[in-house]
Motif scaffolding. Structure first.
Motif, PDB file in Angstrom:
ATOM      1  N   TYR A  98      28.978  29.963  59.648  1.00 13.01           N
ATOM      2  CA  TYR A  98      27.540  29.967  59.913  1.00 13.01           C
ATOM      3  C   TYR A  98      26.841  30.903  58.936  1.00 13.01           C
ATOM      4  O   TYR A  98      25.829  30.554  58.328  1.00 13.01           O
ATOM      5  CB  TYR A  98      27.264  30.436  61.350  1.00 13.01           C
ATOM      6  CG  TYR A  98      27.035  29.325  62.344  1.00 13.01           C
ATOM      7  CD1 TYR A  98      28.101  28.706  62.959  1.00 13.01           C
ATOM      8  CD2 TYR A  98      25.750  28.917  62.671  1.00 13.01           C
ATOM      9  CE1 TYR A  98      27.906  27.693  63.874  1.00 13.01           C
ATOM     10  CE2 TYR A  98      25.547  27.899  63.595  1.00 13.01           C
ATOM     11  CZ  TYR A  98      26.615  27.294  64.197  1.00 13.01           C
ATOM     12  OH  TYR A  98      26.416  26.288  65.092  1.00 13.01           O
ATOM     13  N   THR A 102      24.514  29.455  55.732  1.00 15.36           N
ATOM     14  CA  THR A 102      23.089  29.761  55.793  1.00 15.36           C
ATOM     15  C   THR A 102      22.661  30.605  54.599  1.00 15.36           C
ATOM     16  O   THR A 102      21.621  30.378  53.981  1.00 15.36           O
ATOM     17  CB  THR A 102      22.770  30.512  57.101  1.00 15.36           C
ATOM     18  OG1 THR A 102      23.361  29.827  58.200  1.00 15.36           O
ATOM     19  CG2 THR A 102      21.277  30.590  57.305  1.00 15.36           C
ATOM     20  N   HIS A 144      23.113  21.944  61.150  1.00 18.62           N
ATOM     21  CA  HIS A 144      23.890  22.935  60.403  1.00 18.62           C
ATOM     22  C   HIS A 144      24.666  22.303  59.259  1.00 18.62           C
ATOM     23  O   HIS A 144      24.903  22.959  58.238  1.00 18.62           O
ATOM     24  CB  HIS A 144      24.815  23.687  61.358  1.00 18.62           C
ATOM     25  CG  HIS A 144      24.084  24.638  62.235  1.00 18.62           C
ATOM     26  ND1 HIS A 144      23.542  25.814  61.771  1.00 18.62           N
ATOM     27  CD2 HIS A 144      23.752  24.578  63.548  1.00 18.62           C
ATOM     28  CE1 HIS A 144      22.929  26.442  62.760  1.00 18.62           C
ATOM     29  NE2 HIS A 144      23.040  25.711  63.855  1.00 18.62           N
ATOM     30  N   HIS A 190      16.606  28.308  65.286  1.00 16.22           N
ATOM     31  CA  HIS A 190      16.673  27.376  64.159  1.00 16.22           C
ATOM     32  C   HIS A 190      15.430  27.512  63.282  1.00 16.22           C
ATOM     33  O   HIS A 190      15.516  27.510  62.049  1.00 16.22           O
ATOM     34  CB  HIS A 190      16.788  25.943  64.682  1.00 16.22           C
ATOM     35  CG  HIS A 190      18.177  25.555  65.072  1.00 16.22           C
ATOM     36  ND1 HIS A 190      18.529  24.256  65.353  1.00 16.22           N
ATOM     37  CD2 HIS A 190      19.293  26.286  65.224  1.00 16.22           C
ATOM     38  CE1 HIS A 190      19.814  24.210  65.668  1.00 16.22           C
ATOM     39  NE2 HIS A 190      20.296  25.436  65.610  1.00 16.22           N
ATOM     40  N   GLY A 209      22.012  33.771  60.733  1.00 15.67           N
ATOM     41  CA  GLY A 209      23.158  32.892  60.953  1.00 15.67           C
ATOM     42  C   GLY A 209      24.199  33.576  61.821  1.00 15.67           C
ATOM     43  O   GLY A 209      24.784  32.968  62.725  1.00 15.67           O
ATOM     44  N   HIS A 212      22.849  33.879  65.440  1.00 14.05           N
ATOM     45  CA  HIS A 212      22.862  32.552  66.057  1.00 14.05           C
ATOM     46  C   HIS A 212      24.276  32.176  66.487  1.00 14.05           C
ATOM     47  O   HIS A 212      24.504  31.734  67.619  1.00 14.05           O
ATOM     48  CB  HIS A 212      22.314  31.538  65.045  1.00 14.05           C
ATOM     49  CG  HIS A 212      22.081  30.175  65.604  1.00 14.05           C
ATOM     50  ND1 HIS A 212      21.277  29.932  66.693  1.00 14.05           N
ATOM     51  CD2 HIS A 212      22.541  28.955  65.215  1.00 14.05           C
ATOM     52  CE1 HIS A 212      21.250  28.647  66.949  1.00 14.05           C
ATOM     53  NE2 HIS A 212      22.015  28.020  66.073  1.00 14.05           N
ATOM     54  N   ALA A 213      25.220  32.362  65.576  1.00  9.65           N
ATOM     55  CA  ALA A 213      26.597  31.985  65.876  1.00  9.65           C
ATOM     56  C   ALA A 213      27.166  32.845  66.996  1.00  9.65           C
ATOM     57  O   ALA A 213      27.794  32.333  67.935  1.00  9.65           O
ATOM     58  CB  ALA A 213      27.450  32.117  64.616  1.00  9.65           C
TER      59      ALA A 213
END
Lengths: 234, 234
Positions: A98, A102, A144, A190, A209, A212-213
């Motif tokens: 991720y 990104t 993604h 996002h 990223g 988020h992950a």
DNA sequence: TGTATTTTTCTTGTCGACAAGGCTCTCACG
DNA sequence: CGTGAGAGCCTTGTCGACAAGAAAAATACA
């Protein structure tokens, strides 16, 4: 058990049978319609699809290459089990990819990439709005994957793709856990990621990223510990 | 061109033919005995190995899954070309995986892992001493694969393995460039990496893995620009 | 002589059939 | 009653043959 769907005996084009069987079996495995550990019979599939065992076999070889099925020599072939024991390793790799994808997207994206990403983000938001779990999985992966593609590194992109595919069976459980309160937060995250990518802010893209992950990982871990009372390390 | 080696018509065990063909073709492709772009004929292989086209075909499907051959529908199948254009992407991924696997090895290795790694390091040193280029490629890949295995992350390890395989055709050119002055320096760097792993010094392992990888990348780049400037087609 | 068309050839994709290995069920024997 | 050998079954692995597409070659025509 012997549901006879898809048994149309229409004329197929020459090389299409293998792809059809491959795609369909892959979807059935990833959507847990074929439960992990269940056997796969070649002749049954051949009868179901109205073709010989040869193209069925080729599709199975491909699926084995993807790690979705396991073939015991001279015995049987069965759907691969979900590897719950090494889940922390999976999450570790997922978080890293991720971040990396990104970050690279922030570096190398084009305006066309951004258009595509925004479109997929809208689809994801629509799926969240409609509370469509399967749609959320698909559109999230597409989002993604598009970011990974914008990073212009085929090696990372394919590895990431493989991780997403491997994890799709987990993610399916995961998204089902959101039946009540849906993750509208992810839509916002996002959007933040898109903004960082567009601004070519590498550090922010990396950080977002990662966040988020890790949030997804944490959520899945919470789900897993709720289902099975074992201690999962991270 | 039609060398008829390996044409022994001995009795084979039931499932071994596919593996034999797969391994042999894989080696021939990676050792550049089969040059990129050259066609692969199924019936010729069948005659060469004294078996039907069916197991040959399965081996080819597996190789296609590894990206080592490309199959044009209804036409021919040929050895994949080396992707010189996206070399920087490959190197980026390679450096990252060197770092990650070495770092994880420092975290999770056992004493058994260290024994194995030391043994492979000795083999590598012996290959360097003997100026055996192919041996150096194999033992170096084995060394780093063992480190990846010690990191206890199957996802990283398999991705790293794939990168090493993908790059073996490059590395072959690379090691050939050391015909005069052999990289005894790499033996020392390997020793430093082992020391850092053993001391569980994560930061040092990360740093040494990065340095080691970047030095290899720089060397290959120097080699490539030398080829490029002299207009040598591969 | 150059171009369009057809024919030939060559490789791949698919099929039905057969053989081999392993599992299971039965049965003899301790 | 438990155990091990053997027969039968069931699934996979392999084979030879045929058909379909596409490239290459040959032919007809301007």
């Amino acid at each position: 058990m012997t549901t006879n769907d898809g048994g149309q005996i229409t004329e197929r084009k020459r090389g299409s049978g293998v792809k059809m069987v491959y795609d369909l079996l892959r979807d059935e495995i990833l959507d847990l319609k074929l439960v992990p550990g269940s056997p796969i019979d070649e002749v049954q599939l051949a009868a179901r699809f109205g073709m010989s065992r040869t193209p069925i076999r080729e599709a199975l070889v491909r699926l084995a290459g993807d790690g979705l099925i396991e073939t015991l020599p001279n015995r049987s072939t069965l759907v691969s089990n979900i590897d719950f024991l090494n889940m922390h390793a999976y999450f570790d790799a997922l978080v890293l990819m991720y971040r990396v994808t990104t970050r690279l997207a922030a570096l190398h994206h084009t305006t066309d990439d951004l258009h595509l990403i925004r479109g997929l983000q809208d689809e994801f938001a629509a799926a969240v709005q409609a509370q469509d779990a399967l749609g959320m999985i698909a559109t999230n992966a597409g989002f993604h994957s598009a970011i990974a593609a914008a990073g212009r590194n085929h090696y990372y992109a394919s590895f990431f793709e493989r991780l997403l595919v491997d994890g799709r069976r987990i993610l399916r459980l995961y998204y089902q856990s959101y039946e009540d309160q849906l993750p509208s937060r992810f839509v916002e995250e996002h959007a933040e990621i898109i903004a960082a990518v567009e601004a070519r802010d590498v550090a922010a893209a990396d950080r977002l990223g990662k966040i988020h992950a890790e949030q997804i990982v944490e959520q899945i871990n919470r789900l897993l510990t709720r289902y099975q009372s074992s201690d999962i390390q991270l």
